[in-house]
Write a protein that holds these residues in place. Structure first.
Motif, PDB file in Angstrom:
ATOM      1  N   GLN A  87     -29.855  -6.682  34.760  1.00 32.14           N
ATOM      2  CA  GLN A  87     -30.622  -6.384  33.545  1.00 32.14           C
ATOM      3  C   GLN A  87     -30.671  -7.628  32.666  1.00 32.14           C
ATOM      4  N   ILE A  88     -31.872  -8.095  32.334  1.00 32.03           N
ATOM      5  CA  ILE A  88     -32.047  -9.316  31.545  1.00 32.03           C
ATOM      6  C   ILE A  88     -32.584  -9.026  30.151  1.00 32.03           C
ATOM      7  N   GLY A  89     -32.774  -7.769  29.842  1.00 33.30           N
ATOM      8  CA  GLY A  89     -33.266  -7.382  28.533  1.00 33.30           C
ATOM      9  C   GLY A  89     -33.569  -5.897  28.514  1.00 33.30           C
ATOM     10  N   PRO A  90     -33.929  -5.350  27.380  1.00 31.66           N
ATOM     11  CA  PRO A  90     -34.253  -3.924  27.296  1.00 31.66           C
ATOM     12  C   PRO A  90     -35.387  -3.557  28.246  1.00 31.66           C
ATOM     13  N   GLY A  91     -35.075  -2.743  29.237  1.00 26.95           N
ATOM     14  CA  GLY A  91     -36.098  -2.306  30.180  1.00 26.95           C
ATOM     15  C   GLY A  91     -36.566  -3.378  31.139  1.00 26.95           C
ATOM     16  N   GLN A  92     -35.892  -4.523  31.177  1.00 22.97           N
ATOM     17  CA  GLN A  92     -36.305  -5.620  32.060  1.00 22.97           C
ATOM     18  C   GLN A  92     -35.230  -5.869  33.114  1.00 22.97           C
ATOM     19  N   LEU A  93     -35.659  -5.962  34.374  1.00 24.35           N
ATOM     20  CA  LEU A  93     -34.749  -6.166  35.490  1.00 24.35           C
ATOM     21  C   LEU A  93     -35.099  -7.442  36.250  1.00 24.35           C
ATOM     22  N   MET A  94     -34.062  -8.070  36.787  1.00 19.50           N
ATOM     23  CA  MET A  94     -34.247  -9.207  37.675  1.00 19.50           C
ATOM     24  C   MET A  94     -33.818  -8.767  39.069  1.00 19.50           C
ATOM     25  N   TYR A  95     -34.707  -8.964  40.056  1.00 19.41           N
ATOM     26  CA  TYR A  95     -34.436  -8.584  41.440  1.00 19.41           C
ATOM     27  C   TYR A  95     -33.987  -9.836  42.184  1.00 19.41           C
ATOM     28  N   GLN A  96     -32.710  -9.870  42.560  1.00 27.47           N
ATOM     29  CA  GLN A  96     -32.139 -11.042  43.206  1.00 27.47           C
ATOM     30  C   GLN A  96     -31.820 -10.736  44.667  1.00 27.47           C
TER      31      GLN A  96
END
Length: 309
Positions: free
Chosen positions: A46-55
């Motif tokens: 999670q990188i922010g409210p409602g934001q995801l990073m797919y790694q």
């Protein structure tokens, strides 16, 4: 597979915006991500409210994640976010919402697979923190060079002191620089490689023990020399040897005119020459000796005489 390769190709991972801009819609992203998560081939951060990073996870590491459940991945991601400071079990419990017995079971499995490790904290005695296996702990956690497994490494410190003394003994009567000592120490076996600052700290302990003497050159560099020792093995009082007689206590072994020339016992005299980094024109002891060793210090009725040395 295309979804995985896209995430893998992007440094740090792909955001939802990156994915939608390249042809995947919201209805496709979630099932694809879940499938890769279950295979242990994807991490979500999670990188922010409602934001995801797919790694994407490297294929060589995939086997370590195979068969792990969602709670394992949640704990792993929480530990990952803690960086080199680590996170202890109570904080893991609070941040993941899992029960303590679950945290204990999950962390044991992750350590068994070599994904995370447990590190003793020097800040909090008896407390251990978790961090990724490949992370080097911050000095505030590990204690740096002088601590091993959370305990002060007395034997290692003493070994370093002996190495430093051995190096100066092999250069007896000469001046060596900090970089010279550091280069020698790096060639010696040991549990870790001390930095130049670490070696300087060790040399400072030897100086306080009156084993060595240090001088800062005009360029600001530290140089060291071994203190001379008398017949009984005790070090000479180096500072007294460089002081003019009016600053010294009474001594029997003085020169004919009752003065001690500061150069006579100076361990740097072999390196001292006009214009050098150790030179008479910048020596404060010579200056004081010349200024204060005048006729006023000589015996009554003695003829005035200029010392030619």
């Amino acid at each position: 597979e295309a979804f995985y390769q896209f995430c893998f190709a992007r440094d740090g991972g792909a955001t939802t915006e990156d994915l939608t801009q390249n042809g995947w819609n919201a209805q496709q992203i979630l099932p694809l991500a879940n499938a890769l998560l279950s295979q242990g081939r994807l991490n979500l951060v999670q990188i922010g409210p409602g934001q995801l990073m797919y790694q994407a996870i490297d294929q060589s590491s995939t086997a370590k994640f195979r068969g792990l459940e969602g709670e394992h991945l949640l704990v792993y991601q929480t530990v990952d976010k803690s960086g080199d400071k680590g996170v202890w079990s109570k904080a893991l419990k609070d941040q993941t919402g899992l029960q303590q017995h679950t945290i204990t079971k999950v962390t044991k499995e992750l350590m068994r697979r070599g994904l995370i490790k447990e590190v003793k904290s020097v800040q909090h005695r008896g407390r251990k923190v978790f961090m990724l296996a490949e992370i080097e702990p911050d000095k505030s956690v590990s204690g740096g060079t002088w601590y091993h497994d959370g305990e002060f490494a007395r034997d290692w410190v003493e070994t370093l002191r002996e190495h430093c003394k051995s190096f100066l003994e092999s250069h007896s009567g000469k001046v060596v620089s900090l970089s010279d000592v550091h280069a020698y120490i790096q060639q010696q076996p040991g549990p870790s490689a001390p930095t130049a600052d670490d070696v300087q700290a060790i040399m400072r302990t030897l100086e306080l023990d009156e084993v060595i003497y240090s001088v800062q050159t005009g360029e600001g560099h530290l140089v060291y020399t071994q203190r001379d020792r008398g017949a009984n093995g005790a070090p000479f009082d180096l500072f007294a040897g460089r002081m003019p007689s009016w600053m010294m206590p009474e001594r029997k072994e003085q020169t004919a005119n009752g003065l001690v020339v500061p150069c006579l016992l100076c361990p740097l005299k072999a390196e001292c020459h006009p214009g050098g980094r150790v030179c008479p024109e910048r020596c404060e002891y010579i200056d004081r000796w010349v200024r204060h060793a005048g006729p006023s210090r000589r015996a009554p009725g003695a003829d005035a005489k200029v010392n030619d040395w």
